[in-house]
Design an enzyme around this catalytic site. Structure first.
Site, PDB file in Angstrom:
ATOM      1  N   ASP A 159      70.198 -48.930  53.070  1.00  0.00           N
ATOM      2  CA  ASP A 159      69.927 -48.398  55.376  1.00  0.00           C
ATOM      3  C   ASP A 159      70.554 -50.285  55.326  1.00  0.00           C
ATOM      4  O   ASP A 159      69.453 -51.636  54.780  1.00  0.00           O
ATOM      5  CB  ASP A 159      68.693 -48.381  56.040  1.00  0.00           C
ATOM      6  CG  ASP A 159      68.782 -48.461  57.153  1.00  0.00           C
ATOM      7  OD1 ASP A 159      68.507 -49.659  57.899  1.00  0.00           O
ATOM      8  OD2 ASP A 159      67.865 -47.475  57.728  1.00  0.00           O
ATOM      9  N   SER A 215      71.706 -49.798  61.495  1.00  0.00           N
ATOM     10  CA  SER A 215      70.777 -48.678  61.085  1.00  0.00           C
ATOM     11  C   SER A 215      71.164 -47.539  62.105  1.00  0.00           C
ATOM     12  O   SER A 215      72.254 -47.661  62.553  1.00  0.00           O
ATOM     13  CB  SER A 215      69.358 -49.107  60.875  1.00  0.00           C
ATOM     14  OG  SER A 215      68.567 -47.360  60.481  1.00  0.00           O
TER      15      SER A 215
END
Length: 573
Positions: free
Chosen positions: A445, A330
């Protein structure tokens, strides 16, 4: 037999293999060929006489371990009378002994010494089943394979040996060191490598551009690590026989790594070396990796709290820590990529402030059919910030992780445009649309499955790993404000059905994602040599204007560490 040991890779001594061979059939496997599949019926066990095979789980294809000459495969299922618990595939041309159930049980009963030897292998296998999967032992035998005539492989092998000299002795061997007929090269190479390992820490084997040559095949069979060298112009024989190099480390001596080469070889790691200084730099890194001295750092996701990573890296650099490998999930992947480009502390800070705070990448809202944001603004800013740079062209090793919604598996990005890998890694589901990728993948993600991907880095056993975790999920507390206008409570009641202050949708999505990966984060912390946990409580996950405060939290975390333990960073210097 010095042997190659992976977790559970207990090796049979030569006399045991000879004893087993009397009642065994010989099995030849070509590179890429399957020995058996998970859930197949188990009617025989196998002993590896030559080559390398990978044990993996299906259908996800996750690697469990690699086995080499002297290892036994499939004996547990035979003894417990259960189906195969994993699949096995040859990484290179391999030869095995197959012992059927009746012969196996007869030998256990008739030969006490052999039974004791097998028990040692079984004990190692049971221990492996309780250990983390896919953790490799440091390589001792390295094969440098030239894919085309433009690479001076013998010279590179000698240079690698000199780079390793400060850490131990390395023997360099080539086809010139074997003199027998082609049919005996494999056996002669095995003997040569064993003898060299007796007096050296490493054996470096160099082979030239002929995939069919007996010496090349022998090198592939004997190597713990295969490094393929190319100028980008690969002859057709290698492309048609590319399976023997699957999972290799690919070095491209030139300007770029052609896509066709990456697709054909499916390398585990790719590095582009544009000139001789880059080659020399790589050799220094290779020496640190082979000796377990290449320091790695893994940065967790955590929204705006991930800005604390900046302060951590600044303090580590100031303390003299040289970071050879970066990885992240991320926003942690974004910051890891910036430092893998070898930006200075000030340049990295300025770039992150400009592209992630001032330009407001999370501002292109849309109708929430696929996601809250279009994601185009974030993609454009990442492409502008990182430019056309590819991961394999970075001066420092880097990976990012994303999650494939189609296969429900973790995707590790080690090649391709940096900006694409970073965007996939931070595409929070619901906040950004999924990212379509090759082979029907839909990427979101990486924090969904692994918000602190330490094991991805630690499994290569190349050096100590520092983990920085800012993904702790704390209780949500509304920001303190003065008296608010009554109309705000009315708007909340209209939208949410209640007047209470609540986290925004993006905040809720981020919190939900990090709660889901809490178990994998706990496991990841056990694989790290050092875990740094900045105090980031009280910062909203999408409060990107908290950059300065979060940076200082990262710096403070390292300072506290050194105050409590002045030698904490000694293993990383």
């Amino acid at each position: 037999m010095d042997g190659f040991r992976t977790p559970g890779g207990g090796l049979l001594p030569d006399w045991s293999i000879e004893r087993l061979s009397r009642d065994a059939a010989t099995v030849q496997l070509a590179a890429g060929e399957w020995l058996f599949h998970e859930r197949d019926a188990a009617e025989s066990a196998f002993v590896v006489r030559s080559g390398r095979l990978e044990v993996l789980s299906e259908p996800d294809g996750l690697p469990i371990r690699i086995v080499k000459r002297g290892a036994m495969i499939g004996e547990l299922a035979l003894l417990t009378r259960t189906d195969r618990s994993a699949s096995v595939r040859a990484l290179c041309d391999s030869e095995l002994l197959e012992i059927d159930r009746a012969a196996f049980e007869r030998m256990l009963g008739d030969d006490g010494a052999l039974a004791v030897s097998l028990c040692g292998v079984l004990a190692a296998q049971v221990a492996a089943n309780r250990s983390p999967p896919a953790v490799h032992e440091p390589a001792r035998t390295i094969a440098l394979i030239a894919l085309d005539k433009g690479v001076s492989v013998d010279a590179l092998a000698e240079r690698l040996g000199r780079s390793l000299a400060p850490y131990g002795r390395a023997a360099v061997v080539s086809a010139r060191d074997v003199s027998g007929p082609a049919v005996s090269v494999a056996a002669e190479a095995a003997t040569l490598v064993e003898r060299a390992l007796g007096g050296n820490r490493w054996v470096i084997m160099s082979a030239k551009d002929d995939p069919a040559a007996a010496w090349t095949r022998a090198c592939l069979s004997e190597a713990d690590r295969v490094v393929a060298l190319s100028t980008g112009l690969v002859p057709r024989p290698w492309l048609t026989d590319a399976s023997v190099l699957r999972g290799c480390e690919l070095l491209v001596i030139g300007r770029s790594a052609p896509d066709f080469l990456l697709r054909a070889l499916e390398p585990a790691v790719v590095q582009v070396l544009v000139d001789d200084p880059a080659i020399e730099r790589y050799l220094g890194l290779a020496a640190r990796r082979l000796t377990g001295r290449a320091v790695g750092i893994v940065l967790s996701g955590g929204g705006a709290r991930a800005f604390a990573h900046i302060g951590v890296v600044e303090e580590l650099r100031a303390a003299g820590v040289r970071i050879d490998r970066f990885g992240g999930a991320s926003v942690g992947a974004l910051i890891a990529a910036a430092y893998a480009m070898e930006l200075t502390n000030d340049s990295a800070l300025d770039a992150i402030r400009h592209y992630f705070v001032e330009e407001k990448p999370n501002s292109d809202y849309t109708l929430p059919v696929y996601a809250v944001l279009r994601g185009r603004r974030a993609q454009r800013l990442l492409a502008e910030g990182f430019g056309p740079v590819r991961i394999e062209e970075l001066p420092t090793r880097f990976f990012a992780v994303s999650t494939d919604l189609t296969t429900r598996s973790l995707v590790v990005h080690r090649s391709g445009p940096v900006h694409e890998a970073v965007f996939a890694s931070l595409a929070v589901p619901g906040m950004f649309p999924p990212v379509p990728a090759a082979h029907g993948r839909l990427l979101v993600d990486g924090g969904v499955l692994d918000n602190l991907p330490v094991q991805t880095m630690a499994q290569d056993a190349e050096g100590p790993v520092i983990a920085v975790d800012v993904g702790q999920v704390t209780g949500w507390v509304p920001a303190r404000r003065g008296p608010e206008a009554r109309w705000r409570a009315g708007v909340r009641t209209l939208i949410a059905g209640r007047a209470d202050r609540l986290p925004t949708l993006t905040e809720t999505l981020l919190r939900t994602m990090m709660i889901g990966s809490r178990d994998t984060v706990a496991a990841a912390r056990r694989h790290a040599d050092l875990v740094i946990t900045p105090e980031v409580a009280g910062a909203g996950l999408v409060e990107f204007k908290q950059l300065s405060r979060m940076r200082e939290a990262g710096r403070a975390a390292v300072r506290r560490l050194l105050e409590s333990d002045p030698e904490a960073l000694a293993p990383f210097l």
